[in-house]
Scaffold this motif. Structure first.
Motif, PDB file in Angstrom:
ATOM      1  N   PHE A 125       0.835  -1.208   0.000  1.00 39.88           N
ATOM      2  CA  PHE A 125       0.000   0.000   0.000  1.00 39.88           C
ATOM      3  C   PHE A 125       0.867   1.255   0.000  1.00 39.88           C
ATOM      4  O   PHE A 125       0.604   2.208  -0.741  1.00 39.88           O
ATOM      5  CB  PHE A 125      -0.917   0.011   1.227  1.00 39.88           C
ATOM      6  CG  PHE A 125      -1.860  -1.160   1.304  1.00 39.88           C
ATOM      7  CD1 PHE A 125      -2.125  -1.928   0.184  1.00 39.88           C
ATOM      8  CD2 PHE A 125      -2.472  -1.494   2.491  1.00 39.88           C
ATOM      9  CE1 PHE A 125      -2.988  -3.009   0.246  1.00 39.88           C
ATOM     10  CE2 PHE A 125      -3.341  -2.560   2.563  1.00 39.88           C
ATOM     11  CZ  PHE A 125      -3.594  -3.330   1.434  1.00 39.88           C
ATOM     12  N   PHE A 126       1.899   1.244   0.842  1.00 40.67           N
ATOM     13  CA  PHE A 126       2.736   2.429   1.002  1.00 40.67           C
ATOM     14  C   PHE A 126       3.482   2.762  -0.296  1.00 40.67           C
ATOM     15  O   PHE A 126       3.445   3.902  -0.773  1.00 40.67           O
ATOM     16  CB  PHE A 126       3.723   2.193   2.147  1.00 40.67           C
ATOM     17  CG  PHE A 126       4.697   3.314   2.349  1.00 40.67           C
ATOM     18  CD1 PHE A 126       4.267   4.563   2.773  1.00 40.67           C
ATOM     19  CD2 PHE A 126       6.048   3.124   2.113  1.00 40.67           C
ATOM     20  CE1 PHE A 126       5.166   5.594   2.962  1.00 40.67           C
ATOM     21  CE2 PHE A 126       6.950   4.157   2.303  1.00 40.67           C
ATOM     22  CZ  PHE A 126       6.506   5.390   2.724  1.00 40.67           C
ATOM     23  N   PHE A 127       4.137   1.773  -0.879  1.00 40.46           N
ATOM     24  CA  PHE A 127       4.929   2.042  -2.074  1.00 40.46           C
ATOM     25  C   PHE A 127       4.048   2.273  -3.300  1.00 40.46           C
ATOM     26  O   PHE A 127       4.445   2.994  -4.218  1.00 40.46           O
ATOM     27  CB  PHE A 127       5.911   0.903  -2.325  1.00 40.46           C
ATOM     28  CG  PHE A 127       7.111   0.935  -1.426  1.00 40.46           C
ATOM     29  CD1 PHE A 127       8.123   1.855  -1.633  1.00 40.46           C
ATOM     30  CD2 PHE A 127       7.221   0.068  -0.352  1.00 40.46           C
ATOM     31  CE1 PHE A 127       9.228   1.908  -0.809  1.00 40.46           C
ATOM     32  CE2 PHE A 127       8.324   0.109   0.485  1.00 40.46           C
ATOM     33  CZ  PHE A 127       9.331   1.029   0.259  1.00 40.46           C
ATOM     34  N   THR A 128       2.851   1.679  -3.325  1.00 40.35           N
ATOM     35  CA  THR A 128       1.930   1.989  -4.413  1.00 40.35           C
ATOM     36  C   THR A 128       1.477   3.438  -4.328  1.00 40.35           C
ATOM     37  O   THR A 128       1.333   4.123  -5.343  1.00 40.35           O
ATOM     38  CB  THR A 128       0.707   1.054  -4.385  1.00 40.35           C
ATOM     39  OG1 THR A 128       1.143  -0.308  -4.441  1.00 40.35           O
ATOM     40  CG2 THR A 128      -0.209   1.313  -5.572  1.00 40.35           C
ATOM     41  N   SER A 129       1.262   3.934  -3.097  1.00 39.67           N
ATOM     42  CA  SER A 129       0.897   5.339  -2.917  1.00 39.67           C
ATOM     43  C   SER A 129       2.019   6.258  -3.394  1.00 39.67           C
ATOM     44  O   SER A 129       1.776   7.266  -4.066  1.00 39.67           O
ATOM     45  CB  SER A 129       0.570   5.615  -1.452  1.00 39.67           C
ATOM     46  OG  SER A 129      -0.516   4.836  -1.020  1.00 39.67           O
ATOM     47  N   ILE A 130       3.266   5.912  -3.032  1.00 45.43           N
ATOM     48  CA  ILE A 130       4.407   6.701  -3.505  1.00 45.43           C
ATOM     49  C   ILE A 130       4.493   6.650  -5.025  1.00 45.43           C
ATOM     50  O   ILE A 130       4.721   7.658  -5.695  1.00 45.43           O
ATOM     51  CB  ILE A 130       5.710   6.198  -2.865  1.00 45.43           C
ATOM     52  CG1 ILE A 130       5.692   6.443  -1.358  1.00 45.43           C
ATOM     53  CG2 ILE A 130       6.926   6.864  -3.505  1.00 45.43           C
ATOM     54  CD1 ILE A 130       6.925   5.932  -0.649  1.00 45.43           C
ATOM     55  N   TYR A 131       4.286   5.459  -5.581  1.00 41.90           N
ATOM     56  CA  TYR A 131       4.369   5.291  -7.035  1.00 41.90           C
ATOM     57  C   TYR A 131       3.334   6.145  -7.759  1.00 41.90           C
ATOM     58  O   TYR A 131       3.651   6.829  -8.737  1.00 41.90           O
ATOM     59  CB  TYR A 131       4.179   3.818  -7.386  1.00 41.90           C
ATOM     60  CG  TYR A 131       4.005   3.559  -8.856  1.00 41.90           C
ATOM     61  CD1 TYR A 131       5.084   3.608  -9.731  1.00 41.90           C
ATOM     62  CD2 TYR A 131       2.737   3.277  -9.375  1.00 41.90           C
ATOM     63  CE1 TYR A 131       4.926   3.385 -11.081  1.00 41.90           C
ATOM     64  CE2 TYR A 131       2.573   3.043 -10.731  1.00 41.90           C
ATOM     65  CZ  TYR A 131       3.669   3.096 -11.572  1.00 41.90           C
ATOM     66  OH  TYR A 131       3.499   2.884 -12.916  1.00 41.90           O
ATOM     67  N   THR A 132       2.096   6.132  -7.271  1.00 43.15           N
ATOM     68  CA  THR A 132       1.047   6.912  -7.928  1.00 43.15           C
ATOM     69  C   THR A 132       1.326   8.403  -7.827  1.00 43.15           C
ATOM     70  O   THR A 132       1.065   9.164  -8.761  1.00 43.15           O
ATOM     71  CB  THR A 132      -0.318   6.599  -7.313  1.00 43.15           C
ATOM     72  OG1 THR A 132      -0.266   6.796  -5.892  1.00 43.15           O
ATOM     73  CG2 THR A 132      -0.725   5.162  -7.591  1.00 43.15           C
ATOM     74  N   THR A 133       1.884   8.846  -6.686  1.00 43.72           N
ATOM     75  CA  THR A 133       2.191  10.267  -6.515  1.00 43.72           C
ATOM     76  C   THR A 133       3.308  10.707  -7.457  1.00 43.72           C
ATOM     77  O   THR A 133       3.202  11.734  -8.140  1.00 43.72           O
ATOM     78  CB  THR A 133       2.596  10.552  -5.063  1.00 43.72           C
ATOM     79  OG1 THR A 133       1.557  10.107  -4.190  1.00 43.72           O
ATOM     80  CG2 THR A 133       2.827  12.032  -4.845  1.00 43.72           C
ATOM     81  N   VAL A 134       4.390   9.932  -7.503  1.00 43.34           N
ATOM     82  CA  VAL A 134       5.509  10.281  -8.381  1.00 43.34           C
ATOM     83  C   VAL A 134       5.083  10.213  -9.844  1.00 43.34           C
ATOM     84  O   VAL A 134       5.472  11.061 -10.659  1.00 43.34           O
ATOM     85  CB  VAL A 134       6.707   9.351  -8.106  1.00 43.34           C
ATOM     86  CG1 VAL A 134       7.845   9.634  -9.085  1.00 43.34           C
ATOM     87  CG2 VAL A 134       7.198   9.528  -6.682  1.00 43.34           C
ATOM     88  N   THR A 135       4.270   9.212 -10.198  1.00 42.88           N
ATOM     89  CA  THR A 135       3.778   9.102 -11.569  1.00 42.88           C
ATOM     90  C   THR A 135       2.970  10.332 -11.959  1.00 42.88           C
ATOM     91  O   THR A 135       3.096  10.851 -13.071  1.00 42.88           O
ATOM     92  CB  THR A 135       2.909   7.837 -11.726  1.00 42.88           C
ATOM     93  OG1 THR A 135       3.696   6.683 -11.415  1.00 42.88           O
ATOM     94  CG2 THR A 135       2.399   7.709 -13.149  1.00 42.88           C
TER      95      THR A 135
END
Length: 296
Positions: A237-247
């Motif tokens: 969940f945490f890294f997917t959130s980071i991924y979506t934000t950076v994307t």
């Protein structure tokens, strides 16, 4: 911005359609993850029935599939616009896909739901992880469950990653050939300028780089859950959130007007806090044109 542009022109470009679908999937994924974490704190002793957790996890994994393939589809779109291939069959396939972008955008979430459906049968909710016990985490405990886990990772992570890598290689080769031709045409007199095309290329390559980092983390998390029986789903969940934000930041950078608007809004917010003035980003403003002097 896409909705505002649609109100003005009453139509969307294929890239805006894909970006809008990706944005919706990102927002819904974030909200469902926040709800999961809230339930995890409220129901720390797992007194609520397992079905709500199962549905939440099913939705989260389906949305993750959608996010991965929407990002890959967007990279494929930019690759098809930048690179012309001599293979007519491949060109016809790309044309057919891009002609029905809206249909493809709706099919991706349906495929995500279909891919995640066997999880409800092959996985079980008896959490036997060693540490960090969470309620309702479905884990595979049979050979068929492990096989499905591998197939699911291949379809949701590896396959879109391979497509993005292929598009990244095509864009890089196109850029190298284009720069070589421009340098040859000018005999090295001045540095080639690509303008907006270079911005799109940088955006596409950045998307691939961010996706690669996320893929490594996601494979590690699934390895910890499946092999070592450690509950690391919160890391997903945490890294997917980071991924979506950076994307999202990378996508905004690809649109010069959106990037200028974002920088201006950030600077306006920082103006409210004088102590943070050192974090302000310089804005590029158009130089005022000076009228030509009349000849005497």
């Amino acid at each position: 911005m896409s909705l505002l542009k649609y109100r003005q022109k009453k139509q969307w470009s294929p890239s805006e359609t894909i970006i809008l679908a990706l944005s919706v999937a990102n927002v819904v994924h974030q909200l469902v993850c926040y709800y999961w974490m809230t339930m995890d704190e409220i129901d720390s002793k797992c007194r609520i029935a397992e079905m709500p957790y199962t549905v939440l996890l099913f939705i989260i994994l389906s949305l993750k599939f959608t996010i991965m393939w929407d990002t890959s589809f967007l990279t494929f779109y930019y690759s098809s616009k930048l690179v012309n291939t001599p293979n007519l069959c491949y060109t016809h396939i790309k044309t057919a896909i891009l002609k029905h972008v809206t249909v493809a955008v709706f099919l991706i979430p349906l495929c995500g739901l279909g891919t995640s459906m066997p999880m409800l049968v092959l996985f079980h909710a008896d959490n036997y992880t060693m540490t960090n016990k969470d309620c309702g985490v479905l884990v595979p405990n049979t050979r068929s469950g492990l096989i499905y886990e591998v197939i699911s990772l291949f379809l949701a992570d590896v396959l879109p990653g391979v497509l993005m890598a292929k598009c990244c290689i095509s864009i890089s080769l196109h850029l190298a050939i284009h720069l070589r031709n421009m340098k040859a045409s000018t005999n090295g007199a001045h540095r080639p300028k690509l303008g907006s095309q270079m911005r799109v290329i940088q955006m596409a390559l950045s998307l691939v780089a961010v996706f690669t980092l996320f893929l490594v983390v996601d494979l590690y998390v699934n390895y910890q859950i499946t092999v070592n029986h450690e509950n690391a789903i919160v890391l997903t969940f945490f890294f997917t959130s980071i991924y979506t934000t950076v994307t999202a930041m990378v996508l905004i950078y690809g649109k010069n007007t959106l990037w200028k608007t974002l920088i201006h809004d950030i600077n306006v917010c920082l103006d409210e806090f004088p102590c943070l003035s050192c974090l302000k980003v310089p804005e590029q403003r158009a130089k005022p044109s000076t009228p030509a002097k009349a000849q005497k």
